[in-house]
Design a protein around this motif. Structure first.
Motif, PDB file in Angstrom:
ATOM      1  N   SER A 135      45.911 -58.958  -2.470  1.00  0.00           N
ATOM      2  CA  SER A 135      46.116 -57.742  -1.675  1.00  0.00           C
ATOM      3  C   SER A 135      45.623 -56.493  -2.390  1.00  0.00           C
ATOM      4  CB  SER A 135      47.602 -57.585  -1.329  1.00  0.00           C
ATOM      5  OG  SER A 135      48.357 -57.209  -2.469  1.00  0.00           O
ATOM      6  N   ASN A 138      42.329 -55.990  -1.064  1.00  0.00           N
ATOM      7  CA  ASN A 138      42.217 -55.873   0.386  1.00  0.00           C
ATOM      8  C   ASN A 138      42.320 -54.417   0.837  1.00  0.00           C
ATOM      9  OD1 ASN A 138      42.068 -58.639   0.534  1.00  0.00           O
ATOM     10  ND2 ASN A 138      44.180 -58.942   1.182  1.00  0.00           N
ATOM     11  N   VAL A 170      39.344 -57.986   5.389  1.00  0.00           N
ATOM     12  CA  VAL A 170      40.758 -58.355   5.306  1.00  0.00           C
ATOM     13  C   VAL A 170      41.572 -57.131   4.906  1.00  0.00           C
ATOM     14  CG1 VAL A 170      42.456 -59.839   4.176  1.00  0.00           C
ATOM     15  CG2 VAL A 170      40.158 -60.712   4.655  1.00  0.00           C
TER      16      VAL A 170
END
Length: 342
Positions: A135, A138, A170
């Motif tokens: 993440s 991302n 993403v």
């Protein structure tokens, strides 16, 4: 050098002993006695050199932190001003005067904390370490306060980065509860960002993901697509809304490029560096279903870091499996799949 001296001494002693055995009497061979004593002294010298080298390494890995506020977290929550650490192990705490007097000559480094606070490392009791590491690269959607702003963030990401065929955009972190209009995003919303690049935006809870029409096409979702343990959300008319819940999110994961051991190692390293910067030194995590890499890849990535002494945090792994055959394979390989020391 120390190891070489030890080997030479041992060989000479063994040879001398063998010769004395052949002659059957040491009294008639004083030269052999002298040789054996000399070889023992050489061997002892080698062991002493090895010991001193080890002790020197220990000293080089020692540090004193002083002039601080050090919470021992004992039953009295005692506050100290200094701490002595050797080989990454806390050996003693106390006053500046006591710690420096006892270990000042031994410590390689002394750091004046200037009154700063020292606490034991924090533990994160619920984390997806690999997912967190991913993440960090991302698109951050936590700042979006509306679907329109989420769309804007997506468009800006496409302007900053080229997406070759097969690569996904993403993002993670959207939360309709903080939107000015509390409605769920749909595939039509994400189509405003792009209809040629597959897009997957995951909610902050990591239990639902919305995708665009291109992602729907790449995955191959149709009116018959059903996922046990998850939901492919459809409108009352039976039209796919773009939302995938729980295990249905694996449709996205399984379509993306699978992560290699090297990919997962990089992801874990990225995550642990961020956690350490926040004072988190141990985690309870659930990673074995990460990125469709497979549980063996995940464990081998952790083993690689462990073997190379690059796993800087303590990890307790929740072994979650969706497939009974995979779980049985995991158990058949000893409950962890590989030997960490190999």
């Amino acid at each position: 050098m120390a190891e070489k001296i030890k080997r030479i001494g041992t060989i000479v002693f063994a040879f001398s002993f063998a010769v004395s055995f052949v002659f059957q009497s040491l009294r008639d061979n004083p030269l052999i006695i002298i040789t054996m004593i000399g070889s023992l002294l050489v061997t002892a010298a080698g062991y002493h050199m090895a010991y001193m080298k080890q002790e020197k390494q220990k000293i080089n890995n020692s540090i004193i932190l002083y002039n601080g506020k050090i919470y021992s977290v004992d039953k009295h929550n005692t506050l100290h001003s200094a701490i002595f650490i050797e080989n990454n192990i806390i050996k003693d705490v106390g006053s500046d005067q006591t710690i420096i007097r006892k270990y000042g000559m031994k410590a390689k480094k002394k750091i004046n904390l200037d009154g700063q606070t020292v606490l034991p490392g924090f533990n994160d009791s619920h984390l997806h370490l690999c997912g967190y590491g991913e993440s960090l690269t991302n698109l951050d959607l936590t700042i979006a306060n509306s679907i329109d702003q989420m769309i804007t963030l997506g468009k800006e990401a496409l302007e900053k980065h080229e997406y070759p065929e097969g690569e996904w955009l993403v993002g993670r972190g959207w939360n309709q509860e903080i939107f000015t209009v509390k409605t769920m995003p749909t595939k039509e919303d994400l189509d405003e960002i792009s209809t040629t690049i597959p897009i997957a935006f995951t909610r902050v809870c990591n239990h639902m993901t919305v995708i665009n029409s291109k992602a729907e096409e790449v995955i191959g979702i149709d009116h018959e697509t059903f996922v046990e343990g998850g939901e492919v959300v459809r409108s009352p008319n039976g039209i796919f809304t773009g939302m995938l819940k729980e295990k249905a999110m694996l449709l996205v994961r399984n379509t993306m490029k699978k992560s290699s051991i090297e990919d997962v190692v990089t992801t874990i390293e990225r995550a642990q560096e961020k956690l350490i910067s926040l004072g988190i030194t141990s985690v309870q995590t659930d990673d074995l279903q990460f990125s469709g890499a497979g549980w063996e890849t995940i464990i081998k990535a952790y083993a690689t870091l462990h073997k190379e002494n690059n796993l800087k945090i303590r990890v307790n792994e929740q072994c979650l499996f969706y497939d009974l055959d995979e779980f049985n394979s995991f158990l058949a390989k000893g409950g962890h799949g590989i030997e960490l020391e190999k």
